[in-house]
Write an enzyme that holds these catalytic residues in place. Structure first.
Site, PDB file in Angstrom:
ATOM      1  N   SER A 176       0.839  -1.198   0.000  1.00 40.44           N
ATOM      2  CA  SER A 176       0.000   0.000   0.000  1.00 40.44           C
ATOM      3  C   SER A 176       0.870   1.242   0.000  1.00 40.44           C
ATOM      4  O   SER A 176       2.020   1.218   0.463  1.00 40.44           O
ATOM      5  CB  SER A 176      -0.896   0.004   1.247  1.00 40.44           C
ATOM      6  OG  SER A 176      -1.485   1.273   1.471  1.00 40.44           O
ATOM      7  N   TYR A 189      -2.147  -0.941  10.347  1.00 39.65           N
ATOM      8  CA  TYR A 189      -2.280  -1.354   8.951  1.00 39.65           C
ATOM      9  C   TYR A 189      -1.046  -0.936   8.146  1.00 39.65           C
ATOM     10  O   TYR A 189      -0.485  -1.739   7.388  1.00 39.65           O
ATOM     11  CB  TYR A 189      -3.538  -0.744   8.336  1.00 39.65           C
ATOM     12  CG  TYR A 189      -3.654  -0.934   6.848  1.00 39.65           C
ATOM     13  CD1 TYR A 189      -4.089  -2.139   6.310  1.00 39.65           C
ATOM     14  CD2 TYR A 189      -3.317   0.096   5.964  1.00 39.65           C
ATOM     15  CE1 TYR A 189      -4.183  -2.324   4.941  1.00 39.65           C
ATOM     16  CE2 TYR A 189      -3.410  -0.081   4.595  1.00 39.65           C
ATOM     17  CZ  TYR A 189      -3.846  -1.285   4.087  1.00 39.65           C
ATOM     18  OH  TYR A 189      -3.938  -1.463   2.730  1.00 39.65           O
TER      19      TYR A 189
END
Length: 284
Positions: A176, A189
């Site tokens: 990401s 995350y």
């Protein structure tokens, strides 16, 4: 190109979210004719029932691959994806498992092999995230759950798949943009996505002698079920605004990166990360 400048406000109660409930629906169909780049190959995709995973499944199917995909609990989305794979003239297999369990990952690979007889492409893609406005709000239970899905699941599925991957096979991990920029509300995350970058780089070196390439894709703000299942209505309506291109991205704008990395077009690439993120310049 099917795209939206800004998603309308909406929210879902649980993760990883359901694509059927999203308005507008994400654009997941491939935007170009196939060229048999993955003809005869079998792909296994975690989190393949919706979002980026669904778009990757369809894009690989259009290139000739047969596809097994793993999902957690979204039965309707999984059935929709199976129907879409059939429309592409491909054979699909939906496997309902929790990848945070090593035993489940072993069963996933066994079921894939029992059905298709081979495995050539592993896409580690499933993930979860939870907004926490203060670092102290991250509980031990939540931390273990997020790392269990986003890191341990990738290790477990890769470990189970490796004995069945031959020379010329490939592994593609989803990271990401948060691995590079961080995120004040998604600290755990973002930490998992950074771990996946390091996993990709290290594993690629480890598998050089086996002829297995390992790469990653680090998407930016993409319109997937994880967004309304993670953020409140206001944050959903602003998703993608900060990207230099000024809009949220669509899953079918990300999927070609995975097809490229899985194909012979990327035969000279391993240990690398691609960045379909709407124009943010990153190092790495």
């Amino acid at each position: 190109m099917s795209s939206i400048e800004t998603p309308p406000p909406q929210e879902q109660e649980s993760q990883p979210g359901e694509e059927r409930e999203m308005v507008p629906a994400p654009a997941f169909r491939p935007r170009y004719p196939g060229a048999a780049k993955l003809d005869g190959r079998v792909a296994l995709i975690s989190g393949g029932d919706s979002g980026i995973g669904r778009a990757v499944a369809l894009a690989m199917a259009r290139e000739g691959a047969r596809v097994a995909f793993v999902y957690l609990e979204e039965d309707d989305d999984a059935q929709d994806t199976l129907a879409l794979l059939r429309e592409e003239g491909s054979e699909g297999r939906a496997i309902k498992r929790d990848i945070s369990s090593e035993l489940s990952c072993q069963e996933i690979v066994e079921e894939t092999l029992a059905h298709f007889g081979r495995l050539d492409i592993l896409v580690n893609n499933a993930a979860e995230q939870h907004v926490r406005r203060r670092f102290e709000e991250i509980t031990a239970e939540e931390l273990e759950r997020v790392f269990g899905t986003n890191v341990f699941g990738y290790f477990y599925l890769t470990k189970a798949a490796l004995p069945h991957l031959g020379r010329g096979a490939c592994i593609i991990n989803t990271s990401s943009i948060t691995a590079y920029k961080g995120h004040p509300l998604l600290i755990d995350y973002a930490a998992t996505r950074g771990a996946i970058v390091s996993l990709t780089r290290s594993l690629s070196q480890s598998l050089l002698d086996r002829g297995i390439r390992v790469n990653a894709v680090a998407p930016g703000p993409i319109w997937t079920p994880l967004i309304p299942a993670s953020f409140d209505e206001e944050m959903v309506s602003e998703h993608g605004d900060s990207a230099p291109l000024g809009r949220v991205g669509q899953p079918n704008e990300v999927a070609p990166s995975y097809v490229f990395l899985a194909s012979e077009d990327a035969s000279y690439m391993t240990g690398q990360v691609l960045h379909p993120n709407g124009g943010t310049v990153l190092n790495g």
